[in-house]
Design an enzyme around this catalytic site. Structure first.
Site, PDB file in Angstrom:
ATOM      1  N   ARG A  45      45.452 -35.392  36.312  1.00 30.32           N
ATOM      2  CA  ARG A  45      45.042 -34.167  35.464  1.00 30.32           C
ATOM      3  C   ARG A  45      46.083 -33.000  35.806  1.00 30.32           C
ATOM      4  O   ARG A  45      46.003 -32.011  35.166  1.00 30.32           O
ATOM      5  CB  ARG A  45      43.791 -33.689  35.676  1.00 30.32           C
TER       6      ARG A  45
ATOM      7  N   LYS B 102      37.256 -39.409  25.472  1.00 30.38           N
ATOM      8  CA  LYS B 102      37.704 -40.377  26.383  1.00 30.38           C
ATOM      9  C   LYS B 102      36.594 -41.073  26.742  1.00 30.38           C
ATOM     10  O   LYS B 102      36.865 -42.428  26.984  1.00 30.38           O
ATOM     11  CB  LYS B 102      38.593 -39.334  27.649  1.00 30.38           C
TER      12      LYS B 102
ATOM     13  N   ARG C 113      27.188 -31.343  21.921  1.00 26.71           N
ATOM     14  CA  ARG C 113      26.719 -32.024  23.348  1.00 26.71           C
ATOM     15  C   ARG C 113      26.085 -31.251  24.099  1.00 26.71           C
ATOM     16  O   ARG C 113      24.812 -31.534  24.837  1.00 26.71           O
ATOM     17  CB  ARG C 113      27.899 -32.536  24.000  1.00 26.71           C
TER      18      ARG C 113
ATOM     19  N   ARG D 103      24.695 -30.842  29.357  1.00 25.53           N
ATOM     20  CA  ARG D 103      25.700 -30.960  30.550  1.00 25.53           C
ATOM     21  C   ARG D 103      26.207 -29.784  30.631  1.00 25.53           C
ATOM     22  O   ARG D 103      26.715 -28.594  29.978  1.00 25.53           O
ATOM     23  CB  ARG D 103      26.920 -31.919  30.027  1.00 25.53           C
TER      24      ARG D 103
ATOM     25  N   ARG E  46      37.769 -24.919  30.428  1.00 21.25           N
ATOM     26  CA  ARG E  46      38.099 -26.035  30.592  1.00 21.25           C
ATOM     27  C   ARG E  46      39.523 -26.167  29.631  1.00 21.25           C
ATOM     28  O   ARG E  46      40.501 -26.912  29.913  1.00 21.25           O
ATOM     29  CB  ARG E  46      37.138 -26.992  30.291  1.00 21.25           C
TER      30      ARG E  46
HETATM   31  P1  AP5 Z   1      33.477 -37.559  25.300  1.00 28.60           P
HETATM   32  O1  AP5 Z   1      33.832 -39.132  25.053  1.00 28.60           O
HETATM   33  O2  AP5 Z   1      32.439 -37.316  26.229  1.00 28.60           O
HETATM   34  O3  AP5 Z   1      34.916 -36.703  25.461  1.00 28.60           O
HETATM   35  P2  AP5 Z   1      35.619 -36.616  26.612  1.00 28.60           P
HETATM   36  O4  AP5 Z   1      37.124 -36.659  26.406  1.00 28.60           O
HETATM   37  O5  AP5 Z   1      35.192 -37.613  27.770  1.00 28.60           O
HETATM   38  O6  AP5 Z   1      35.315 -35.171  27.106  1.00 28.60           O
HETATM   39  P3  AP5 Z   1      34.748 -34.710  28.578  1.00 28.60           P
HETATM   40  O7  AP5 Z   1      34.072 -33.320  28.298  1.00 28.60           O
HETATM   41  O8  AP5 Z   1      33.777 -35.779  29.422  1.00 28.60           O
HETATM   42  O9  AP5 Z   1      35.928 -34.289  29.227  1.00 28.60           O
HETATM   43  P4  AP5 Z   1      36.506 -33.472  30.358  1.00 28.60           P
HETATM   44  O10 AP5 Z   1      37.910 -33.987  30.623  1.00 28.60           O
HETATM   45  O11 AP5 Z   1      36.172 -31.961  30.267  1.00 28.60           O
HETATM   46  O12 AP5 Z   1      35.326 -33.977  31.353  1.00 28.60           O
HETATM   47  P5  AP5 Z   1      35.460 -34.570  32.820  1.00 28.60           P
HETATM   48  O13 AP5 Z   1      34.148 -35.466  33.045  1.00 28.60           O
HETATM   49  O14 AP5 Z   1      36.732 -35.535  32.778  1.00 28.60           O
HETATM   50  O15 AP5 Z   1      32.999 -36.744  23.757  1.00 28.60           O
HETATM   51  C1  AP5 Z   1      32.633 -35.636  23.567  1.00 28.60           C
HETATM   52  C2  AP5 Z   1      31.402 -35.539  22.729  1.00 28.60           C
HETATM   53  O16 AP5 Z   1      31.989 -35.799  21.396  1.00 28.60           O
HETATM   54  C3  AP5 Z   1      30.358 -36.341  22.964  1.00 28.60           C
HETATM   55  O17 AP5 Z   1      29.321 -35.916  22.714  1.00 28.60           O
HETATM   56  C4  AP5 Z   1      30.667 -37.667  21.921  1.00 28.60           C
HETATM   57  O18 AP5 Z   1      29.622 -38.296  21.273  1.00 28.60           O
HETATM   58  C5  AP5 Z   1      31.492 -36.677  20.741  1.00 28.60           C
HETATM   59  N1  AP5 Z   1      32.436 -37.800  20.046  1.00 28.60           N
HETATM   60  C6  AP5 Z   1      33.338 -38.693  20.770  1.00 28.60           C
HETATM   61  N2  AP5 Z   1      34.225 -39.049  19.799  1.00 28.60           N
HETATM   62  C7  AP5 Z   1      33.748 -38.582  18.525  1.00 28.60           C
HETATM   63  C8  AP5 Z   1      34.282 -38.707  17.421  1.00 28.60           C
HETATM   64  N3  AP5 Z   1      35.256 -39.658  17.063  1.00 28.60           N
HETATM   65  N4  AP5 Z   1      33.547 -37.984  16.396  1.00 28.60           N
HETATM   66  C9  AP5 Z   1      32.707 -37.061  16.707  1.00 28.60           C
HETATM   67  N5  AP5 Z   1      32.200 -37.014  18.037  1.00 28.60           N
HETATM   68  C10 AP5 Z   1      32.767 -37.583  18.982  1.00 28.60           C
HETATM   69  O19 AP5 Z   1      35.587 -33.494  34.011  1.00 28.60           O
HETATM   70  C11 AP5 Z   1      34.634 -32.910  34.224  1.00 28.60           C
HETATM   71  C12 AP5 Z   1      35.134 -31.674  35.366  1.00 28.60           C
HETATM   72  O20 AP5 Z   1      35.273 -32.582  36.402  1.00 28.60           O
HETATM   73  C13 AP5 Z   1      36.439 -30.953  35.362  1.00 28.60           C
HETATM   74  O21 AP5 Z   1      36.397 -30.008  34.381  1.00 28.60           O
HETATM   75  C14 AP5 Z   1      36.851 -30.917  36.717  1.00 28.60           C
HETATM   76  O22 AP5 Z   1      36.165 -29.795  36.984  1.00 28.60           O
HETATM   77  C15 AP5 Z   1      36.224 -32.171  37.354  1.00 28.60           C
HETATM   78  N6  AP5 Z   1      37.336 -33.241  37.330  1.00 28.60           N
HETATM   79  C16 AP5 Z   1      37.473 -34.261  36.641  1.00 28.60           C
HETATM   80  N7  AP5 Z   1      38.481 -35.105  36.995  1.00 28.60           N
HETATM   81  C17 AP5 Z   1      39.319 -34.151  37.683  1.00 28.60           C
HETATM   82  C18 AP5 Z   1      40.653 -34.304  38.268  1.00 28.60           C
HETATM   83  N8  AP5 Z   1      41.109 -35.572  38.097  1.00 28.60           N
HETATM   84  N9  AP5 Z   1      40.988 -33.395  39.013  1.00 28.60           N
HETATM   85  C19 AP5 Z   1      40.373 -32.143  39.239  1.00 28.60           C
HETATM   86  N10 AP5 Z   1      39.201 -32.199  38.750  1.00 28.60           N
HETATM   87  C20 AP5 Z   1      38.708 -32.944  38.111  1.00 28.60           C
HETATM   88 MG    MG Z   2      34.488 -37.676  29.726  1.00 28.04          MG
END
Ligand code: AP5
Ligand code: MG
Length: 209
Positions: free
Chosen positions: A102, A27, A141, A147, A158
């Site tokens: 979410r 994402k 990662r 992270r 997660r």
């Molecule tokens: P990346 O682009 O970082 O993927 P992502 O989908 O953004 O993954 P996240 O880990 O950020 O998702 P998340 O939903 O768990 O975390 P968030 O920060 O939203 O890519 C991941 C890796 O893969 C990178 O190293 C990248 O380089 C690699 N990659 C990407 N594309 C690739 C490809 N095509 N091929 C190979 N490699 C690739 O949330 C974190 C926490 O915050 C949650 O757990 C929760 O506690 C809280 N939170 C956030 N939003 C909410 C909400 N709305 N409600 C409640 N809690 C929330």
């Molecule tokens: Mg993300």
């Protein structure tokens, strides 16, 4: 230069796009390019929360407890956070939401808020990636960036939370007819080109309305 040629001619902006898919699906990575295409701000709730944690604010102290355990921060906190951000002037032209909504509760609250200004979610993009590949990416990662919530135990949590609480949101938007699923495996360019195709398809269909 903003590249809006694939967006509907004559359509009154704003354009509100949601990226809704599992941890590690790409994402954040794809949003970096999608914001250029759409020329709207990128609202990543994960990034906003991590920033609050770094700043040591009351929100950050609360959020840290949930993030560290791979759990969702309570809905009422998230709804208020996003509501305030969406009311900022730079979102008048729309936005790209990454990681919100979410839960179905968050999706309903978002709809209600957008309705008050005559807006709605236009397009929801799901990046489909097999579980083994998601884990592989997050383990990598963790090794490279450290992270905090990328530890093996938290990643599993997660994924469970995604299945239980976030997957139903896909169904919510599928029923509304604005969900587009994209193969999220491949090079960054290949995935982006599939996303771009879905944005163009959305643009053509709304231009026909
Ligand atoms: P990346 O682009 O970082 O993927 P992502 O989908 O953004 O993954 P996240 O880990 O950020 O998702 P998340 O939903 O768990 O975390 P968030 O920060 O939203 O890519 C991941 C890796 O893969 C990178 O190293 C990248 O380089 C690699 N990659 C990407 N594309 C690739 C490809 N095509 N091929 C190979 N490699 C690739 O949330 C974190 C926490 O915050 C949650 O757990 C929760 O506690 C809280 N939170 C956030 N939003 C909410 C909400 N709305 N409600 C409640 N809690 C929330
Ligand atoms: Mg993300």
């Amino acid at each position: 230069m903003p590249d809006r040629e694939c967006l509907p001619v004559g359509r009154a902006y704003p354009v509100i796009v949601v990226l809704l898919s599992p941890p590690g699906s790409g994402k954040g990575t794809q949003c970096q390019r999608l914001v250029e295409l759409l020329a709207v701000p990128h609202l990543s709730t994960g990034a906003m929360l991590r920033e609050s944690v770094r700043a040591g604010s009351a929100l950050g102290q609360l959020a840290a407890q949930y993030i560290e355990q791979g759990k969702l921060v309570p809905d009422h906190v998230m709804v208020t956070l996003v509501k305030d951000r969406l009311e900022a002037a730079d979102c008048d032209g729309g936005c790209l939401l990454d990681g919100f909504p979410r839960t179905v509760h968050q999706a309903v609250a978002l709809d209600e808020q957008l309705q008050t200004s005559g807006r709605s979610v236009d397009l929801v993009l799901e990046l489909q990636v097999p579980l083994e590949e998601l884990i592989r990416r997050l383990v990598e990662r963790a090794r490279q960036e450290g992270r905090q919530d990328d530890s093996a135990e938290t990643v599993i949590r997660r994924m469970e939370v995604y299945e239980a609480e976030t997957k139903p949101v896909l169904e919510y938007y599928r029923r509304r007819g604005n969900l587009a699923s994209v193969d999220g495996v491949g090079t960054l360019d290949a995935v982006f080109s599939r996303i771009r195709e879905q944005v163009s398809r959305y643009a053509r269909s709304s231009a026909d309305d």
